[in-house]
Design a protein around this motif. Structure first.
Motif, PDB file in Angstrom:
ATOM      1  N   PHE A 179      58.525 -35.865 -40.657  1.00 18.32           N
ATOM      2  CA  PHE A 179      59.096 -35.219 -41.845  1.00 18.32           C
ATOM      3  C   PHE A 179      60.506 -35.727 -42.132  1.00 18.32           C
ATOM      4  O   PHE A 179      61.237 -36.121 -41.222  1.00 18.32           O
ATOM      5  N   ILE A 213      46.466 -32.785 -43.756  1.00 16.93           N
ATOM      6  CA  ILE A 213      47.385 -31.648 -43.865  1.00 16.93           C
ATOM      7  C   ILE A 213      46.651 -30.487 -44.522  1.00 16.93           C
ATOM      8  O   ILE A 213      46.082 -30.629 -45.613  1.00 16.93           O
ATOM      9  N   LYS A 215      48.160 -27.018 -44.299  1.00 14.48           N
ATOM     10  CA  LYS A 215      49.039 -25.904 -44.646  1.00 14.48           C
ATOM     11  C   LYS A 215      50.510 -26.254 -44.451  1.00 14.48           C
ATOM     12  O   LYS A 215      50.899 -26.833 -43.440  1.00 14.48           O
ATOM     13  N   PHE A 216      51.326 -25.912 -45.424  1.00 18.21           N
ATOM     14  CA  PHE A 216      52.783 -25.874 -45.312  1.00 18.21           C
ATOM     15  C   PHE A 216      53.214 -24.412 -45.442  1.00 18.21           C
ATOM     16  O   PHE A 216      52.497 -23.599 -46.020  1.00 18.21           O
ATOM     17  N   THR A 217      54.376 -24.095 -44.937  1.00 20.50           N
ATOM     18  CA  THR A 217      54.963 -22.784 -45.172  1.00 20.50           C
ATOM     19  C   THR A 217      56.367 -22.969 -45.732  1.00 20.50           C
ATOM     20  O   THR A 217      57.215 -23.588 -45.087  1.00 20.50           O
ATOM     21  N   LEU A 318      61.620 -25.514 -45.417  1.00 21.99           N
ATOM     22  CA  LEU A 318      60.261 -25.710 -44.929  1.00 21.99           C
ATOM     23  C   LEU A 318      60.216 -25.268 -43.477  1.00 21.99           C
ATOM     24  O   LEU A 318      61.026 -25.695 -42.662  1.00 21.99           O
ATOM     25  N   PHE A 352      52.845 -24.924 -39.947  1.00 19.87           N
ATOM     26  CA  PHE A 352      52.382 -26.227 -40.429  1.00 19.87           C
ATOM     27  C   PHE A 352      51.121 -26.572 -39.653  1.00 19.87           C
ATOM     28  O   PHE A 352      51.137 -26.660 -38.423  1.00 19.87           O
ATOM     29  N   TRP A 354      47.904 -29.251 -39.233  1.00 17.44           N
ATOM     30  CA  TRP A 354      47.546 -30.634 -39.558  1.00 17.44           C
ATOM     31  C   TRP A 354      46.524 -31.168 -38.552  1.00 17.44           C
ATOM     32  O   TRP A 354      46.296 -30.576 -37.507  1.00 17.44           O
TER      33      TRP A 354
END
Length: 390
Positions: A179, A213, A215-217, A318, A352, A354
């Motif tokens: 990231f 990927i 999910k992101f939060t 993030l 997160f 993945w």
């Protein structure tokens, strides 16, 4: 003539210790990587110079990895840039004693560093490597007589250290993400407009089959006065994915183009609220980032400010994961179970999600998903925040 006794002489017995030296922290590497540093040993001889004969090692993480996770079931030992020996873990064994190919002198009353390295096995179909293996190889203090040195005066000397080292370990995936936070076009809040609240990138390692990927939060905090005379609201929150750094080529497979979350997703600002971004809401189960490529992301939202707006702020970041995922009993890495049970049971371990695409391109039914714990560039708490203000 009666002789007199000479001066009493005491012969000091040589000894040496084995402790953890300046070693790397826990890290994530790609399967198939060569020359991966697992730890550094600090050996120190006392009273006399010694020559190292052998060192005993143990596979500390045998519950999550085996010696098959190293090429040739072996680790190599290094004095600086010179390889001085190997240690082979036979069969399913979890201990190994080194064989030295060159003499290593331990200077009297001085430190000597030995680096432990390994070539990591490949992962995938018909490959020996364990998916998500945690590799930890430590000096085995439980057998001091298995680590020895030779002194000119003392003869064979056992290690004086009965405590194992505790290296942080190396987590191995077929591929992994990195990231980076990016700058936003403007940090000045404008009411009634859709603004970029945050920008970041994710690069898939140049190995394996890229990453998936799921999910992101995103975490958002907005300001308001204690008396309630002003407020700042963010609604219609979206995460958009692009394949180029100019944010002009949306990632394919999503509708609207590049939009990962549902069009109605939003936030009525109320302190710090986590917003979950899941590609599955768009009819696509995951976002695929090909190996070696970087995808770019915008977090956007509609801004509304009321009352005395001077000093209004929106702070976005993030979220990362503070722990490796804890799974409910009987569950695995399969995201398909999420509809009926909580797969990622640890509240600090599901921000997160993945896939390293270990055996196939990511699908929700694959036993091949993990979280953001120690992912490169994504701290355990959060990626650096972005503040927008009026």
């Amino acid at each position: 003539v009666t002789g007199s006794a000479g001066q009493l002489m005491t012969i000091a017995t040589g000894s040496f210790t084995v402790t953890r030296g300046p070693s790397p922290s826990y890290t994530v590497v790609s399967a198939g990587s060569t020359g991966v540093t697992l730890g550094v040993l600090n050996l120190r001889a006392t009273n006399e110079e010694l020559s190292l004969q052998k060192i005993r090692f143990q596979l500390t993480s045998s519950a999550s990895s085996t010696s098959a996770d190293f090429v040739g079931n072996q680790v190599t030992l290094w004095d600086g840039a010179t390889q001085i020996g190997t240690a082979v873990f036979a069969g399913s064994g979890t201990v190994a004693t080194s064989t030295l190919t060159s003499t290593l002198v331990l200077p009297k009353d001085a430190d000597k560093l030995i680096t432990i390295k390994a070539d990591v096995s490949a992962q995938g179909v018909s490959q020996p490597g364990t998916r998500g293996a945690l590799i930890k190889v430590d000096y085995d203090g439980g057998c001091v007589s298995c680590t020895t040195a030779l002194g000119s005066s003392s003869g064979v000397v056992n290690s004086s250290t009965a405590t194992d080292t505790a290296f942080d370990g190396v987590k191995v995936f077929k591929s992994y993400p990195t990231f980076a936070k990016l700058s936003v076009p403007s940090t000045v809040l404008v009411t009634g407009t859709t603004m970029d609240l945050y920008r970041f990138s994710v690069k898939a390692a140049s190995a394996g089959s890229g990453i998936g990927i799921y999910k992101f939060t995103v975490n958002i905090a907005t300001s308001s006065t204690p008396g309630g005379t002003s407020s700042t609201t963010v609604t219609n929150l979206k995460v958009l994915a692009y394949t180029d750094s100019s944010f002009s080529s949306p990632a394919s497979g999503f509708s609207p183009a590049g939009q990962l979350n549902d069009t109605t997703a939003g936030l009525l600002s109320s302190g710090n609220t986590d917003i979950l971004m899941t590609a599955s809401t768009q009819g696509v189960d995951y976002l695929q980032v090909p190996y070696g490529l970087t995808y770019y992301f915008r977090v956007v939202g509609d801004i509304t400010m009321t009352g005395a707006v001077t000093g209004a702020t929106v702070v976005t970041n993030l979220q990362g994961d503070a722990n490796y995922p804890a799974f409910a009993s009987g569950t695995t890495f399969q995201l398909a179970q999420a509809a009926s049970t909580t797969v990622f049971t640890n509240g600090d371990g599901d921000d997160f999600i993945w896939s390293p695409n270990s055996t196939t391109t990511s699908v929700v039914t694959a036993d091949d998903w993990t979280n953001g714990y120690f992912v490169a560039g994504l701290p355990a708490d959060n990626l650096d925040a972005q503040a927008l203000s009026k």
